[in-house]
Design a protein around this motif. Structure first.
Motif, PDB file in Angstrom:
ATOM      1  N   ILE A 140       0.831  -1.192   0.000  1.00  9.54           N
ATOM      2  CA  ILE A 140       0.000   0.000   0.000  1.00  9.54           C
ATOM      3  C   ILE A 140       0.870   1.248   0.000  1.00  9.54           C
ATOM      4  O   ILE A 140       0.587   2.231  -0.682  1.00  9.54           O
ATOM      5  N   ARG A 142       3.774   1.616  -1.313  1.00  9.61           N
ATOM      6  CA  ARG A 142       4.371   1.795  -2.627  1.00  9.61           C
ATOM      7  C   ARG A 142       3.351   2.228  -3.672  1.00  9.61           C
ATOM      8  O   ARG A 142       3.703   2.554  -4.797  1.00  9.61           O
ATOM      9  N   GLY A 143       2.093   2.155  -3.330  1.00  8.40           N
ATOM     10  CA  GLY A 143       1.056   2.576  -4.258  1.00  8.40           C
ATOM     11  C   GLY A 143       0.595   1.462  -5.183  1.00  8.40           C
ATOM     12  O   GLY A 143       0.033   1.731  -6.233  1.00  8.40           O
TER      13      GLY A 143
END
Length: 144
Positions: A140, A142-143
């Motif tokens: 999450i 790190r996107g």
């Protein structure tokens, strides 16, 4: 006062009177159940360990929440979380083993069954927490 009227007996059934003694049932005598075997002390020990583990987990969880509200140091409440996870595993694992051993002995095993269920759930809770904090949260962040 009049006597109660008794109905006429039906074919294949004995006559019934309101004043007759109860008839014993025909058939083989009923076997009495054997007295229950005493409960294994391993089950009691496992349940005590589980109760201590749950109480310690609750106390450390409350402490962690208080630290989150009162301090902004993530290392401090992260450390309390790590201590809580390790303490849970150290207590729940032997309780699970003792409970399983107690379930293998003959006799009443209610306490051992409760200890096994709670300990298995506690270990599963720790493992899921490690998976979430070690895999999901970094993904999450790190996107992904």
């Amino acid at each position: 006062m009049s006597d109660p009227q008794t109905p006429a007996p039906q074919p294949g059934y004995p006559a019934y009177s309101a004043y007759s003694a109860p008839q014993p049932l025909s058939g083989p005598p009923q076997a009495r159940p054997a007295p229950a075997a005493p409960e294994s002390p391993l089950g009691r020990i496992a349940l005590i360990i589980v109760i201590v583990a749950v109480a310690l987990s609750a106390a450390l969880g409350i402490t962690q929440q208080i630290l989150i509200l009162t301090t902004r140091n993530p290392l401090l409440f992260g450390g309390v979380g790590a201590v809580s996870s390790i303490a849970n595993l150290v207590l729940f694992a032997p309780a699970l083993i003792l409970g399983i051993l107690a379930l293998r002995t003959p006799g009443r095993n209610i306490r051992a069954g409760i200890a096994v269920g709670v300990a298995a759930f506690g270990i599963l809770q720790v493992l899921i927490g490690w998976i979430i904090s070690g895999i999901v949260i970094p993904l999450i962040a790190r996107g992904l």
